[in-house]
Design a protein around this motif. Sequence first.
Motif, PDB file in Angstrom:
ATOM      1  N   SER A 168       9.625   1.993  -9.196  1.00  0.00           N
ATOM      2  CA  SER A 168       9.439   3.310  -8.601  1.00  0.00           C
ATOM      3  C   SER A 168       8.533   3.218  -7.378  1.00  0.00           C
ATOM      4  CB  SER A 168       8.813   4.251  -9.622  1.00  0.00           C
ATOM      5  OG  SER A 168       7.458   3.890  -9.851  1.00  0.00           O
ATOM      6  N   PRO A 169       8.565   4.218  -6.499  1.00  0.00           N
ATOM      7  CA  PRO A 169       7.610   4.224  -5.382  1.00  0.00           C
ATOM      8  C   PRO A 169       6.166   4.097  -5.860  1.00  0.00           C
ATOM      9  CG  PRO A 169       9.308   5.873  -5.022  1.00  0.00           C
ATOM     10  CD  PRO A 169       9.528   5.333  -6.398  1.00  0.00           C
ATOM     11  N   LEU A 170       5.837   4.757  -6.958  1.00  0.00           N
ATOM     12  CA  LEU A 170       4.468   4.686  -7.469  1.00  0.00           C
ATOM     13  C   LEU A 170       4.095   3.262  -7.849  1.00  0.00           C
ATOM     14  CD1 LEU A 170       1.932   6.253  -8.237  1.00  0.00           C
ATOM     15  CD2 LEU A 170       2.930   6.650 -10.501  1.00  0.00           C
ATOM     16  N   VAL A 191       0.852  -2.526  -3.813  1.00  0.00           N
ATOM     17  CA  VAL A 191       0.347  -2.686  -2.446  1.00  0.00           C
ATOM     18  C   VAL A 191      -0.285  -1.359  -2.030  1.00  0.00           C
ATOM     19  CG1 VAL A 191       0.876  -3.402  -0.085  1.00  0.00           C
ATOM     20  CG2 VAL A 191       2.262  -4.266  -1.974  1.00  0.00           C
ATOM     21  N   PRO A 192      -1.497  -1.079  -2.468  1.00  0.00           N
ATOM     22  CA  PRO A 192      -2.110   0.218  -2.166  1.00  0.00           C
ATOM     23  C   PRO A 192      -2.577   0.305  -0.714  1.00  0.00           C
ATOM     24  CG  PRO A 192      -3.646  -1.171  -3.382  1.00  0.00           C
ATOM     25  CD  PRO A 192      -2.349  -1.919  -3.337  1.00  0.00           C
ATOM     26  N   LYS A 201       3.774  -4.501   2.328  1.00  0.00           N
ATOM     27  CA  LYS A 201       2.638  -5.383   2.611  1.00  0.00           C
ATOM     28  C   LYS A 201       2.518  -5.643   4.107  1.00  0.00           C
ATOM     29  CE  LYS A 201       0.619  -9.827   1.185  1.00  0.00           C
ATOM     30  NZ  LYS A 201       0.424 -10.411   2.530  1.00  0.00           N
ATOM     31  N   PHE A 202       3.651  -5.838   4.774  1.00  0.00           N
ATOM     32  CA  PHE A 202       3.614  -6.086   6.210  1.00  0.00           C
ATOM     33  C   PHE A 202       3.095  -4.856   6.958  1.00  0.00           C
ATOM     34  CE2 PHE A 202       5.408  -6.157  10.482  1.00  0.00           C
ATOM     35  CZ  PHE A 202       5.001  -7.413  10.912  1.00  0.00           C
ATOM     36  N   LEU A 203       3.579  -3.677   6.593  1.00  0.00           N
ATOM     37  CA  LEU A 203       3.094  -2.456   7.231  1.00  0.00           C
ATOM     38  C   LEU A 203       1.590  -2.296   7.041  1.00  0.00           C
ATOM     39  CD1 LEU A 203       5.914   0.066   6.275  1.00  0.00           C
ATOM     40  CD2 LEU A 203       5.251  -0.569   8.597  1.00  0.00           C
ATOM     41  N   TRP A 245       6.490   5.519   3.746  1.00  0.00           N
ATOM     42  CA  TRP A 245       6.159   6.369   4.902  1.00  0.00           C
ATOM     43  C   TRP A 245       4.702   6.806   4.974  1.00  0.00           C
ATOM     44  CZ3 TRP A 245      10.737   4.721   5.668  1.00  0.00           C
ATOM     45  CH2 TRP A 245      11.386   4.947   6.881  1.00  0.00           C
ATOM     46  N   ASP A 246       3.903   6.497   3.973  1.00  0.00           N
ATOM     47  CA  ASP A 246       2.463   6.736   4.124  1.00  0.00           C
ATOM     48  C   ASP A 246       1.847   5.745   5.093  1.00  0.00           C
ATOM     49  OD1 ASP A 246       3.042   4.749   2.142  1.00  0.00           O
ATOM     50  OD2 ASP A 246       0.979   4.852   1.413  1.00  0.00           O
ATOM     51  N   LEU A 247       2.636   4.718   5.500  1.00  0.00           N
ATOM     52  CA  LEU A 247       2.162   3.703   6.437  1.00  0.00           C
ATOM     53  C   LEU A 247       2.895   3.774   7.783  1.00  0.00           C
ATOM     54  CD1 LEU A 247       1.902   0.798   3.859  1.00  0.00           C
ATOM     55  CD2 LEU A 247      -0.021   1.740   5.159  1.00  0.00           C
ATOM     56  N   ILE A 248       3.611   4.877   8.033  1.00  0.00           N
ATOM     57  CA  ILE A 248       4.405   5.035   9.248  1.00  0.00           C
ATOM     58  C   ILE A 248       3.833   6.177  10.095  1.00  0.00           C
ATOM     59  CG2 ILE A 248       6.702   5.597  10.168  1.00  0.00           C
ATOM     60  CD1 ILE A 248       6.591   2.866   8.833  1.00  0.00           C
ATOM     61  N   CYS A 249       3.833   5.973  11.416  1.00  0.00           N
ATOM     62  CA  CYS A 249       3.319   6.987  12.353  1.00  0.00           C
ATOM     63  C   CYS A 249       4.427   7.699  13.132  1.00  0.00           C
ATOM     64  CB  CYS A 249       2.358   6.350  13.346  1.00  0.00           C
ATOM     65  SG  CYS A 249       0.935   5.551  12.577  1.00  0.00           S
TER      66      CYS A 249
END
Length: 358
Positions: A19-21, A27-28, A129-131, A155-159
Motif C-alpha cells: 500500500s502507499p502507507l 521510505v519516510p 527513495k530517489f525522490l 506525490w508528497d515528494l513532487i513540486c
Amino acid sequence: MRVQKTENLNVSGFDPMPSPLEIHRAVPISDQGSATVLAGREALQAILDRRDPRIFVVVGPCSIHDPVAGLDYARRLKVLADAVSDRMVLVMRVYFQKPRTTTGWKGYINDPNLNDTFSIAEGMEKARKFLLEVTELGLPTATEALDSIAPQYLWDLICWTAIGARTSESQTHREMSSGLSTPVGFKNGTDGSVDTAINAILSAAQPHSFLGINARGLTSVVRTRGNRYGHLVLRGGGNRPNYDTVSVAMAEQALSKAGLPASIVIDCSHANSFKQPELQPLVMHDCVNQISGGNRSIVGLMVESFIEAGQQAIPADLDQLRYGCSVTDACVDWATTERMIRDAHAALPDPVLSRRMI
C-alpha cells in the motif's frame, strides 16, 4: 447449467502491491525533503500568480533509469540552481513512467531492473527513495502523472506535475489533476492544438469525485477541491513547433477567451525541436528573447538534459550501458545544459525587473 467465466479472461495473474502507507513507512519523507517540496511548490505558485517575477525551468533526463547517474546529475544541477536563483527557479525533471505509442521500456517504476521482470513494487520504493535523495539536496522535483494510483505513493515528494500530450484529453487525468497538491502543466495535443489542454485546465480547476485508492490501498471515492494552478505547456505538434511569437500570441488569445490566466510553459524538446536535442538551445534562446522583448505569459521552460548527449538502446548486457546517457529520448549533455541556463540567466535581468515593476 454451468456458468461460464466472463471476467479476467486476458489476465494472467494479480501480484499483491504494498500500500502507499507501507511504501511511505519504508521510505519516510524527511524534514529537509518536506521543506524543499513546500518551498518549491510555493515558488512555482508565486510565479504563476505573478507574485514572483522569475521564470522556472524544468530540466533533467528524459527518464531516470540509473539512480547513481541521476543523483550525480542532481548534485550538479543544485550548484547551478543556486547560482541562478535570483532570476530562475530550476526544477529537476524526475520522470519514472514513460508513455509508449506501441511498446518499449515503460520506465523505472514498471521495470527498475531494465530486463522485463516488471518488479513494480521494487520500482515504486526505489523511485520514492530517489525522490527523497533529490529533495534532500534542496532541489524541487517535477514528474509526469501517467496513472491515478502513483500519486498516493510519490506525490508528497513532487513540486510540479506534467500531463502529457496523449493524456491531456483523458477524463481520468483531469480528475486526478484536480486533487494534486502541485501546479499542473497540461501539454497541447500531438496535433499541436491547444484546445484539449485548455479544456483540461478548466476541468481540473473544478471539484471532482472519482474512483481511486487511499493511503491504505483501499478502493475509495476520491473527492477533490479543484486545482487552480493548471497551466498550458506548448510542446509543438502536427509536424511543426509552436514556441514562436505567433504561436504564443495565439495561445494567449485562446487562454483569454477561456477566461484563464496567460501562463505558458515552453517545452524546448519534443516537436518544438523536432526531437533533435541540439536544437533545444535555439528554442530556449528564442523564448528568452521573447521574454526580453516584453512577453509576460511565458512563465517557464522545459529542457531534456543528462550528463552525456544523445540516447542509447538498452543492451542485453547492462554493463554495456553508457553512464549518464538517456535510454529514452535523446538529451543535451551537461556542458550544453549549463551553458543554456547561464546564457538565459544573463539575458533575463531587464525583463525580470520589468515584470516586477508591472
